[in-house]
Design a protein around this motif. Sequence first.
Motif, PDB file in Angstrom:
ATOM      1  N   GLY A   1      11.005  -1.199 -38.295  1.00  0.00           N
ATOM      2  CA  GLY A   1      12.096  -1.817 -39.044  1.00  0.00           C
ATOM      3  C   GLY A   1      12.195  -1.273 -40.454  1.00  0.00           C
ATOM      4  N   GLY A   2      11.044  -0.962 -41.065  1.00  0.00           N
ATOM      5  CA  GLY A   2      11.037  -0.400 -42.409  1.00  0.00           C
ATOM      6  C   GLY A   2      11.699   0.967 -42.461  1.00  0.00           C
ATOM      7  N   ILE A   3      11.464   1.776 -41.436  1.00  0.00           N
ATOM      8  CA  ILE A   3      12.115   3.090 -41.359  1.00  0.00           C
ATOM      9  C   ILE A   3      13.626   2.913 -41.236  1.00  0.00           C
ATOM     10  N   GLY A   4      14.025   1.969 -40.391  1.00  0.00           N
ATOM     11  CA  GLY A   4      15.448   1.688 -40.224  1.00  0.00           C
ATOM     12  C   GLY A   4      16.088   1.155 -41.492  1.00  0.00           C
ATOM     13  N   PHE A   5      15.334   0.346 -42.241  1.00  0.00           N
ATOM     14  CA  PHE A   5      15.846  -0.192 -43.505  1.00  0.00           C
ATOM     15  C   PHE A   5      16.131   0.932 -44.494  1.00  0.00           C
ATOM     16  N   ALA A   6      15.208   1.880 -44.597  1.00  0.00           N
ATOM     17  CA  ALA A   6      15.407   3.021 -45.508  1.00  0.00           C
ATOM     18  C   ALA A   6      16.637   3.821 -45.101  1.00  0.00           C
ATOM     19  N   ASP A   7      16.818   3.999 -43.796  1.00  0.00           N
ATOM     20  CA  ASP A   7      17.971   4.741 -43.286  1.00  0.00           C
ATOM     21  C   ASP A   7      19.275   4.018 -43.625  1.00  0.00           C
ATOM     22  N   ASP A   8      19.308   2.710 -43.386  1.00  0.00           N
ATOM     23  CA  ASP A   8      20.508   1.916 -43.682  1.00  0.00           C
ATOM     24  C   ASP A   8      20.812   1.909 -45.175  1.00  0.00           C
ATOM     25  N   TYR A   9      19.776   1.767 -45.982  1.00  0.00           N
ATOM     26  CA  TYR A   9      19.959   1.698 -47.434  1.00  0.00           C
ATOM     27  C   TYR A   9      20.613   2.974 -47.956  1.00  0.00           C
ATOM     28  N   LEU A  10      20.156   4.115 -47.468  1.00  0.00           N
ATOM     29  CA  LEU A  10      20.718   5.387 -47.920  1.00  0.00           C
ATOM     30  C   LEU A  10      22.164   5.556 -47.442  1.00  0.00           C
ATOM     31  N   LYS A  11      22.461   5.084 -46.245  1.00  0.00           N
ATOM     32  CA  LYS A  11      23.836   5.158 -45.739  1.00  0.00           C
ATOM     33  C   LYS A  11      24.781   4.346 -46.618  1.00  0.00           C
ATOM     34  N   ILE A  12      24.326   3.173 -47.009  1.00  0.00           N
ATOM     35  CA  ILE A  12      25.170   2.275 -47.805  1.00  0.00           C
ATOM     36  C   ILE A  12      25.358   2.814 -49.225  1.00  0.00           C
ATOM     37  N   THR A  13      24.269   3.277 -49.823  1.00  0.00           N
ATOM     38  CA  THR A  13      24.378   3.767 -51.207  1.00  0.00           C
ATOM     39  C   THR A  13      25.168   5.067 -51.297  1.00  0.00           C
ATOM     40  N   ARG A  14      25.101   5.879 -50.249  1.00  0.00           N
ATOM     41  CA  ARG A  14      25.825   7.146 -50.248  1.00  0.00           C
ATOM     42  C   ARG A  14      27.253   7.005 -49.704  1.00  0.00           C
ATOM     43  N   ARG A  15      27.524   5.843 -49.086  1.00  0.00           N
ATOM     44  CA  ARG A  15      28.847   5.575 -48.520  1.00  0.00           C
ATOM     45  C   ARG A  15      29.239   6.579 -47.427  1.00  0.00           C
ATOM     46  N   ASN A  16      28.271   7.014 -46.646  1.00  0.00           N
ATOM     47  CA  ASN A  16      28.570   7.833 -45.470  1.00  0.00           C
ATOM     48  C   ASN A  16      27.529   7.522 -44.395  1.00  0.00           C
ATOM     49  N   HIS A  17      27.714   8.104 -43.198  1.00  0.00           N
ATOM     50  CA  HIS A  17      26.841   7.752 -42.085  1.00  0.00           C
ATOM     51  C   HIS A  17      25.541   8.559 -42.068  1.00  0.00           C
ATOM     52  N   HIS A  18      25.303   9.352 -43.113  1.00  0.00           N
ATOM     53  CA  HIS A  18      24.061  10.118 -43.192  1.00  0.00           C
ATOM     54  C   HIS A  18      23.029   9.324 -43.989  1.00  0.00           C
ATOM     55  N   GLY A  19      21.954   8.926 -43.342  1.00  0.00           N
ATOM     56  CA  GLY A  19      20.900   8.186 -44.011  1.00  0.00           C
ATOM     57  C   GLY A  19      19.713   9.090 -44.284  1.00  0.00           C
ATOM     58  N   LEU A  20      18.558   8.708 -43.766  1.00  0.00           N
ATOM     59  CA  LEU A  20      17.371   9.546 -43.894  1.00  0.00           C
ATOM     60  C   LEU A  20      17.598  10.889 -43.206  1.00  0.00           C
ATOM     61  N   LEU A  21      17.063  11.929 -43.779  1.00  0.00           N
ATOM     62  CA  LEU A  21      17.105  13.217 -43.110  1.00  0.00           C
ATOM     63  C   LEU A  21      16.365  13.099 -41.778  1.00  0.00           C
ATOM     64  N   PRO A  22      16.865  13.738 -40.730  1.00  0.00           N
ATOM     65  CA  PRO A  22      16.237  13.613 -39.408  1.00  0.00           C
ATOM     66  C   PRO A  22      14.735  13.849 -39.410  1.00  0.00           C
ATOM     67  N   ARG A  23      14.279  14.819 -40.206  1.00  0.00           N
ATOM     68  CA  ARG A  23      12.845  15.110 -40.197  1.00  0.00           C
ATOM     69  C   ARG A  23      12.028  13.970 -40.801  1.00  0.00           C
ATOM     70  N   TYR A  24      12.606  13.276 -41.770  1.00  0.00           N
ATOM     71  CA  TYR A  24      11.891  12.139 -42.363  1.00  0.00           C
ATOM     72  C   TYR A  24      11.936  10.920 -41.441  1.00  0.00           C
ATOM     73  N   LYS A  25      13.082  10.716 -40.820  1.00  0.00           N
ATOM     74  CA  LYS A  25      13.229   9.584 -39.900  1.00  0.00           C
ATOM     75  C   LYS A  25      12.310   9.752 -38.691  1.00  0.00           C
ATOM     76  N   SER A  26      12.360  10.942 -38.091  1.00  0.00           N
ATOM     77  CA  SER A  26      11.502  11.225 -36.937  1.00  0.00           C
ATOM     78  C   SER A  26      10.031  11.242 -37.341  1.00  0.00           C
ATOM     79  N   GLY A  27       9.764  11.798 -38.528  1.00  0.00           N
ATOM     80  CA  GLY A  27       8.392  11.843 -39.011  1.00  0.00           C
ATOM     81  C   GLY A  27       7.805  10.457 -39.196  1.00  0.00           C
ATOM     82  N   GLY A  28       8.611   9.543 -39.742  1.00  0.00           N
ATOM     83  CA  GLY A  28       8.148   8.170 -39.922  1.00  0.00           C
ATOM     84  C   GLY A  28       7.841   7.503 -38.595  1.00  0.00           C
ATOM     85  N   GLN A  29       8.705   7.722 -37.615  1.00  0.00           N
ATOM     86  CA  GLN A  29       8.476   7.152 -36.291  1.00  0.00           C
ATOM     87  C   GLN A  29       7.207   7.712 -35.660  1.00  0.00           C
TER      88      GLN A  29
END
Length: 361
Positions: free
Chosen positions: A109-137
């Motif tokens: 959930g924490g990884i997902g939170f970081a992804d959502d937070y970046l999407k909202i602050t950047r105002r686009n559907h790109h959140g965490l970079l794939p390598r960071y998201k996958s790396g966290g998982q």
Amino acid sequence: MLYHLLFRFHETFSILNVTRYITFRTAAASITALVISLAFGGLLIRKLREFQIGQVIRHEGPESHRPKAGTPTMGGLLILAASIVPTLLWADLTNAYIWIAVLATLAFGGIGFADDYLKITRRNHHGLLPRYKSGGQLVVALLVGITLIVLANKGLYNTRLIFPFFKDLIPDLGLLYIPFAVLVLVGSSNAVNLTDGLDGLAISCFAVAAATFTALAYVTGHRVLADYLLLVRFAPAAELTVFCGALVGASLGFLWFNSYPAEIFMGDVGSLALGGALGTVAILIKQELLLVIVGGVFVLEAASVILQVGSFKLRGKRIFRMAPLHHHFELSGWSEPKVITRFLIIAIVCALFSLTTLKLR
């Protein structure tokens, strides 16, 4: 916490003796989770609107999804609270399995939170970079796998696999169980994440899967039933029934607000956490392979993306109009409610079929 407090007085007040039973505590956790979801769902929606935390829609997505832009998202925070709090209240907190499930769910959930937070602050559907998201998982999944190996060395877990339909096929993976656990956890979390594209689709299918694992967790820890069904019995794993029951209650409560047309979306904080929870429970109760059947809809959704990407890279052609699979049917003319309902029917059929495999050995 509440379980430990109440059970302390069971000799003085005999009625409190019911708290020793997993079935009672599972029901209590489910109801508590449902009440928390319904009580705080409306408040969370209002607060998310106040802070303008809304969904960002992909430009390449179906046109029918454009009006959904701005719908409050990150509702997964409600799901997490509504499932974790009842678990901490009603489960036996001296049980290591409970803590593995809770911490893994929160970590995903924490990884997902970081992804959502970046999407909202950047105002686009790109959140965490794939390598960071996958790396966290991968890191979270590795920690779970290593923990299980440590428990196995202490005789508190085993690294055998149970194959549906085959009672004598129970290979021991040993250290290879770590990459296997990683595959299950990462695959499960991403599969639920990919399914979360229509109002109520992912959460309704997840509720069915969670209910199925509630029954499986109970059976796994029950001496008579486990022996009768030729399952690998783990008495401590029975406590996960309470955790699964809380997931069911939280899912139903969230579905109240997420059903079509959705008032709130779960976001990656919800979908990654729920997928991680499902995979973790499947591993802990030794039903890793059965997860493929229980979560049949999630598997189909993930497979459609893999096939679509593979086909386009190898052949330059697409198999589906759009992936994941639910978008293909949308673009084929099915209305959103029809896609959701039919996928839910498939989820229920998969769940029922998975339960029949327990006796077909």
